[in-house]
Design a protein around this motif. Structure first.
Motif, mmCIF file in Angstrom:
data_model
loop_
_atom_site.group_PDB
_atom_site.id
_atom_site.type_symbol
_atom_site.label_atom_id
_atom_site.label_comp_id
_atom_site.label_asym_id
_atom_site.label_seq_id
_atom_site.Cartn_x
_atom_site.Cartn_y
_atom_site.Cartn_z
ATOM 1 N N ASP A 372 165.923 29.993 -38.251
ATOM 2 C CA ASP A 372 164.580 29.504 -37.940
ATOM 3 C C ASP A 372 163.612 30.642 -37.626
ATOM 4 O O ASP A 372 164.001 31.690 -37.095
ATOM 5 N N LEU A 373 162.333 30.383 -37.940
ATOM 6 C CA LEU A 373 161.221 31.202 -37.465
ATOM 7 C C LEU A 373 160.440 30.372 -36.459
ATOM 8 O O LEU A 373 160.201 29.189 -36.681
ATOM 9 N N GLY A 374 160.049 30.976 -35.351
ATOM 10 C CA GLY A 374 159.288 30.248 -34.336
ATOM 11 C C GLY A 374 158.698 31.213 -33.334
ATOM 12 O O GLY A 374 158.612 32.420 -33.579
ATOM 13 N N ALA A 375 158.300 30.685 -32.196
ATOM 14 C CA ALA A 375 157.699 31.532 -31.156
ATOM 15 C C ALA A 375 158.189 31.101 -29.780
ATOM 16 O O ALA A 375 158.452 29.921 -29.535
ATOM 17 N N ILE A 376 158.290 32.088 -28.887
ATOM 18 C CA ILE A 376 158.689 31.852 -27.498
ATOM 19 C C ILE A 376 157.474 32.043 -26.613
ATOM 20 O O ILE A 376 156.713 33.001 -26.772
ATOM 21 N N VAL A 377 157.306 31.141 -25.654
ATOM 22 C CA VAL A 377 156.282 31.296 -24.623
ATOM 23 C C VAL A 377 157.000 31.620 -23.312
ATOM 24 O O VAL A 377 157.936 30.924 -22.936
ATOM 25 N N GLY A 378 156.561 32.664 -22.644
ATOM 26 C CA GLY A 378 157.126 32.954 -21.327
ATOM 27 C C GLY A 378 158.008 34.176 -21.247
ATOM 28 O O GLY A 378 158.541 34.482 -20.181
ATOM 29 N N VAL A 379 158.202 34.881 -22.352
ATOM 30 C CA VAL A 379 159.000 36.113 -22.316
ATOM 31 C C VAL A 379 158.046 37.292 -22.177
ATOM 32 O O VAL A 379 157.251 37.576 -23.073
ATOM 33 N N LYS A 380 158.116 37.961 -21.035
ATOM 34 C CA LYS A 380 157.195 39.066 -20.756
ATOM 35 C C LYS A 380 157.769 40.395 -21.251
ATOM 36 O O LYS A 380 158.983 40.563 -21.356
ATOM 37 N N ASN A 381 156.867 41.331 -21.513
ATOM 38 C CA ASN A 381 157.235 42.709 -21.870
ATOM 39 C C ASN A 381 158.034 42.813 -23.169
ATOM 40 O O ASN A 381 158.641 43.851 -23.433
ATOM 41 N N ALA A 382 158.055 41.758 -23.956
ATOM 42 C CA ALA A 382 158.723 41.828 -25.259
ATOM 43 C C ALA A 382 157.703 42.278 -26.294
ATOM 44 O O ALA A 382 156.638 41.686 -26.410
ATOM 45 N N ILE A 383 158.027 43.323 -27.012
ATOM 46 C CA ILE A 383 157.129 43.811 -28.054
ATOM 47 C C ILE A 383 157.848 43.769 -29.397
ATOM 48 O O ILE A 383 159.063 43.513 -29.472
ATOM 49 N N THR A 384 157.091 44.010 -30.445
ATOM 50 C CA THR A 384 157.648 43.968 -31.793
ATOM 51 C C THR A 384 158.865 44.888 -31.911
ATOM 52 O O THR A 384 158.806 46.065 -31.558
ATOM 53 N N GLY A 385 159.977 44.325 -32.407
ATOM 54 C CA GLY A 385 161.201 45.099 -32.582
ATOM 55 C C GLY A 385 162.239 44.868 -31.511
ATOM 56 O O GLY A 385 163.381 45.306 -31.649
ATOM 57 N N HIS A 386 161.884 44.168 -30.421
ATOM 58 C CA HIS A 386 162.853 43.880 -29.358
ATOM 59 C C HIS A 386 163.793 42.755 -29.776
ATOM 60 O O HIS A 386 163.448 41.906 -30.604
ATOM 61 N N THR A 387 164.993 42.752 -29.188
ATOM 62 C CA THR A 387 166.000 41.736 -29.490
ATOM 63 C C THR A 387 166.206 40.817 -28.293
ATOM 64 O O THR A 387 166.372 41.283 -27.160
ATOM 65 N N ILE A 388 166.189 39.511 -28.536
ATOM 66 C CA ILE A 388 166.485 38.502 -27.517
ATOM 67 C C ILE A 388 167.928 38.049 -27.735
ATOM 68 O O ILE A 388 168.302 37.647 -28.848
ATOM 69 N N SER A 389 168.744 38.105 -26.676
ATOM 70 C CA SER A 389 170.153 37.761 -26.827
ATOM 71 C C SER A 389 170.656 36.979 -25.620
ATOM 72 O O SER A 389 169.907 36.717 -24.669
ATOM 73 N N ASP A 390 171.947 36.598 -25.664
ATOM 74 C CA ASP A 390 172.573 35.918 -24.527
ATOM 75 C C ASP A 390 172.635 36.867 -23.340
ATOM 76 O O ASP A 390 172.863 38.076 -23.503
ATOM 77 N N VAL A 391 172.477 36.298 -22.131
ATOM 78 C CA VAL A 391 172.554 37.110 -20.906
ATOM 79 C C VAL A 391 173.928 37.765 -20.784
ATOM 80 O O VAL A 391 174.046 38.924 -20.372
ATOM 81 N N ASN A 392 174.962 37.033 -21.191
ATOM 82 C CA ASN A 392 176.334 37.534 -21.025
ATOM 83 C C ASN A 392 176.856 38.324 -22.222
ATOM 84 O O ASN A 392 177.979 38.827 -22.188
ATOM 85 N N MET A 393 176.057 38.414 -23.281
ATOM 86 C CA MET A 393 176.482 39.189 -24.448
ATOM 87 C C MET A 393 175.287 39.894 -25.062
ATOM 88 O O MET A 393 174.732 39.462 -26.069
ATOM 89 N N PRO A 394 174.876 41.018 -24.460
ATOM 90 C CA PRO A 394 173.715 41.758 -24.979
ATOM 91 C C PRO A 394 173.984 42.301 -26.386
ATOM 92 O O PRO A 394 175.000 42.948 -26.622
ATOM 93 N N LEU A 395 173.059 42.024 -27.290
ATOM 94 C CA LEU A 395 173.138 42.533 -28.662
ATOM 95 C C LEU A 395 171.774 43.061 -29.060
ATOM 96 O O LEU A 395 170.748 42.455 -28.741
ATOM 97 N N VAL A 396 171.763 44.183 -29.755
ATOM 98 C CA VAL A 396 170.507 44.783 -30.193
ATOM 99 C C VAL A 396 170.508 44.865 -31.716
ATOM 100 O O VAL A 396 171.443 45.397 -32.319
ATOM 101 N N LEU A 397 169.447 44.314 -32.341
ATOM 102 C CA LEU A 397 169.274 44.393 -33.787
ATOM 103 C C LEU A 397 168.453 45.626 -34.148
ATOM 104 O O LEU A 397 167.768 46.195 -33.291
#
Length: 693
Positions: A372-397
């Motif tokens: 899916d493509l979509g948007a998140i509201v409420g995530v601060k300090n995220a800029i282009t290129g950042h990765t959102i992942s599980d709290v218990n399994m950090p992954l970086v793309l």
């Protein structure tokens, strides 16, 4: 539109990419209309398009920011990103291609392959994005299907598979001949919703046979199964043919060709069929690579039940919703109300809302899953290129890389009351746009903003006034040069401060040598015997990187330098990270000053389209601007002049060309590369900067 949980194999994440004015936005508008997403066709000239929703876009008739929208066609969910065609907004194309699974590349049947269409094709190739080709504007005066195919072959040198040919051209374009089905389709209504199927007209039988043979040979060249059947029978069955075309398209070895006229509402339904039939789903695109917290690389499948990995590909400040983080979910499921980790910054955040996007309109959803493509509201300090992942399994793309700005202007508020508003607005623009940079010049007390071109900065200034009510004075555009070095040099940097308590002590010796300018700054620690504790090495590297942002000639960033830390000393009590950072910065500045520094300037690849009678004047104007002619293509009574010209010489060229050609010429340009400024020109630039001339 209710949320539909579409199976992964039925999802298509596609981009519409092309040169400016090739018809991207008009094509997108027709797609939205025929899929039932909108109930009225928007037109660029009327300023009522869905994806060009910004005031500046509607006034100028151009796309400035990429817009995401969703539609449905024959059981498939098609997520579309309509991208800009103007070189100044190339970041929008770059970030879109990073998250797309496929693309529709549009070429005008009149102009063929143009400068920016060639550039975006290369960008798509770099990101390994499968593509289908759509030859638009078949109804226009000067349109030629054969000339456009020839242009694609000569300039892109790729394997194409024509699966449609036009039924007539220019004023006589009435429909499309399908080479796979062996049928012709004639449009019978103005809106393009009604068309009838007919046999191939007798006068087109020879042309049909010719291009069907080209199609079969092209498919046989790239698919073994098709080749065997073709050699045995001289034909390929329809189902086998379509499967072979899909395999070739998904693997990126060939590109199907469609035709139409978006403005005249012809060809869009067949193009939509092609998107569903030949472009890949997230499953077809396969696994992606991610990095774990401990530095291991793992592969992720597009599985909604897998570990969460979503890439932020765009950030936008919305006056109603706050900061929107546009994401592509590659693995797992992103749920509203859940806690996630920004794995790039290691910040835990709560997802307040999730949105599916329809240009500047949004629809709340409970989750976004893999694909899916979509948007998140409420995530601060995220800029282009950042990765959102599980709290218990950090992954970086893998991050998204963007070109450096090439044009700068000084900007200042007209009143003191505007100062704070100006700073806040510019900071928001910098978060949204990775190719927009802000710098404060301490020598002149000026704020310098940099971007990809005059239009880019002009739009920024216009948005300042309209969106933030900030009045500002803007200086003349200046080239954003780079600085580099031409020789080896060695320098020592010391920072020693004695105070009543602990002092400060840092001492480094470095040597610098030139490398390729596009490699930036390379740092290598070659110290031995612990002359500098390892804990201070990162601070030394950071000090060098900071110092490289202001070169010795004109204060532009320094590129193409290999730095070796070869010696130094420390104090067991007084040494600190700050002291070594300052010492390294001093050493770097001294070394670069002694290493024969020189300027690099952006060179643009320019295409100038003029009537043949004005060719001599145009060639003279190119030569007068330190340009070099790389080729000329004749098309009817016009000629396309291809040249490389320094950006500094292109300021105001629109006015010059209009005068030279009595208003009948046009040009487009894309960034080519940075090259060394000739010595005589550099001396003149430096004298101007010092006010000597």
């Amino acid at each position: 539109m209710p949320y539909i949980d579409t199976p992964l194999e039925k999802i298509r994440n596609i981009g519409i990419i092309a040169h400016i004015d090739a018809g991207k936005t008009t094509t997108t508008e027709r797609i939205l209309y025929y899929t039932g997403t909108t109930y009225k066709m928007g037109n660029v000239d009327d300023g009522n398009t869905v994806t060009d929703w910004m005031v500046q876009e509607r006034e100028r008739g151009i796309t400035i920011t990429s817009a995401v929208t969703t539609c449905f066609w024959k059981g498939h969910q098609i997520n579309i990103i309509d991208t800009p065609g103007h070189v100044d907004f190339t970041a929008e194309v770059e970030r879109s291609l990073r998250v797309l699974d496929g693309a529709v590349v549009i070429f005008s049947a009149v102009e063929g392959v143009e400068a920016q269409s060639e550039a975006v094709w290369r960008q798509a190739t770099m990101h390994k994005v499968p593509r289908i080709i759509y030859i638009n504007k078949m109804d226009r005066l000067g349109a030629s299907f054969e000339d456009t195919l020839k242009s694609i072959d000569e300039r892109l040198n790729v394997k194409i598979i024509p699966i449609q040919i036009p039924l007539g051209e220019q004023d006589e374009f009435v429909g499309i001949i399908d080479l796979i089905e062996g049928k012709a389709y004639v449009y019978t209504s103005e809106t393009g919703e009604e068309f009838k199927e007919i046999d191939i007209p007798q006068e087109y039988s020879e042309k049909f046979a010719k291009y069907r043979e080209i199609m079969l040979e092209s498919v046989a060249d790239v698919d073994e199964d098709a080749l065997g059947l073709y050699l045995e029978t001289g034909n390929i069955p329809k189902d086998t043919l379509k499967q072979a075309i899909r395999r070739a398209t998904v693997s990126g070895v060939a590109f199907p060709v469609f035709v139409g006229s978006s403005f005249r509402n012809k060809g869009i339904q067949m193009l939509l069929d092609g998107v569903c039939d030949y472009l890949p789903s997230p499953i077809d695109r396969g696994e992606i690579i991610a990095t774990t917290k401990d530095g291991r690389t793992i592969t992720l499948k597009p599985d909604p039940s897998g570990p969460l990995a979503a890439l932020v590909f765009k950030v936008m400040a919305d006056p109603y919703s706050g900061i929107l983080s546009f994401v592509r979910v590659y693995s797992g499921t992103l749920e509203k109300g859940s806690y996630v980790l920004n794995a790039t910054t290691n910040e835990k955040q709560r997802v307040a809302r999730l949105l599916r996007l329809h240009a500047n309109k949004r629809e709340d959803v409970d989750y976004l899953k893999a694909g899916d493509l979509g948007a998140i509201v409420g995530v601060k300090n995220a800029i282009t290129g950042h990765t959102i992942s599980d709290v218990n399994m950090p992954l970086v793309l893998e991050d998204i890389k963007f070109p450096e700005p090439v044009v700068s202007v000084a900007i200042e508020p007209k009143t003191r009351a505007d100062q704070e508003k100006l700073s806040q607005a510019l900071a928001k623009f910098a978060i949204e746009d990775p190719t927009f940079k802000i710098k404060y010049d301490e020598d002149t007390s000026e704020t310098i903003i940099s971007g990809m071109g005059e239009l880019h900065l002009e739009i920024i200034v216009d948005r300042l006034f309209r969106e933030y009510n900030v009045e500002a004075r803007v200086g003349k555009p200046q080239v954003a040069y780079k600085e580099a070095i031409g020789s080896f040099a060695k320098a020592e940097g010391k920072y020693i401060r004695q105070t009543g308590g602990h002092g400060q002590y840092g001492h480094v010796v470095i040597q610098v040598s030139p490398i390729e300018p596009d490699k930036g700054i390379e740092f290598e620690d070659k110290t031995k015997g612990g002359v500098i504790p390892k804990d201070f090495i990162p601070s030394i590297e950071e000090g060098i990187k900071i110092a490289s942002e202001n070169g010795p000639l004109l204060g532009f960033p320094v590129y193409g330098v290999h730095v070796e830390l070869i010696d130094g000393s420390y104090h067991p009590v007084d040494s600190s990270e700050l002291a070594f950072k300052i010492a390294a910065s001093k050493a770097f500045k001294d070394a670069v000053s002694m290493a024969s520094p020189y300027l690099l300037e952006p060179i643009m690849s320019v295409e100038i389209i003029v009537p043949m009678t004005f060719l001599g004047e145009v060639i003279n104007s190119v030569n007068a601007r330190r340009g070099s002619i790389k080729g000329m293509i004749e098309r009817g009574n016009t000629v396309i002049v291809q040249a490389l010209i320094p950006l500094e010489s292109m300021f105001g060229y629109t006015t010059v060309l209009r005068t030279l050609t009595q208003g009948r010429g046009s040009f487009s340009m894309v960034f080519h590369k940075y090259e060394r400024v000739p010595t005589a020109v550099q001396e003149e630039i430096l004298k101007k900067a010092k006010g000597e001339i």
